[in-house]
Design a protein around this motif. Structure first.
Motif: not given
Length: 138
Positions: A118-133
């Motif tokens: 995945l592109p770097r920005d999508q990896v970061l968005l996935t990590e943010i989503r997981d942290l918020l969850a």
């Protein structure tokens, strides 16, 4: 009802099936020609001129020189025709086996191929989503 039939008939699977049947019929004609025009004469040459198309056992009436005459005279077993159809079947079955084997091989290669990164920005968005969850659960 007509609309439902139209939706059913135009689904991808139905169209694919129709195309497959048409190609299969054309392939059957090709195999018949290969057997009749190439394989049978070669087998006839190897075995001393045997002609499959005229091989038969006459069960009734006087012995006849040709298959058509024997059929007109009475019950006849045309085993030469059976041998030709058997050769056709074996060729078609072998070709289908090879096609399916190739398709399975390509499918396995596709499944074994690594997933694209995945592109770097999508990896970061996935990590943010997981942290918020995780925060919402706590």
């Amino acid at each position: 009802m007509l609309q439902e039939f139209k939706e059913f008939a135009l689904k991808g699977n139905m169209v694919d099936l129709a195309v497959g049947v048409i190609i299969g019929a054309a392939f059957g004609g090709l195999v018949n020609s290969i057997v009749k025009d190439i394989i049978t004469p070669i087998i006839g040459l190897i075995t001393g001129g045997i002609d499959f198309s005229n091989m038969f056992v006459q069960l009734s009436g006087q012995p006849q020189p040709t298959l058509n005459a024997a059929r007109e005279a009475g019950a006849t077993i045309a085993y030469g025709n059976f041998l030709t159809l058997l050769i056709n079947f074996l060729i078609i079955a072998w070709v289908l086996f090879m096609v399916i084997k190739l398709m399975n091989s390509l499918k396995r290669k596709q499944e074994e191929a690594p997933a694209p990164e995945l592109p770097r920005d999508q990896v970061l968005l996935t990590e943010i989503r997981d942290l918020l969850a995780k925060q919402q659960k706590a």
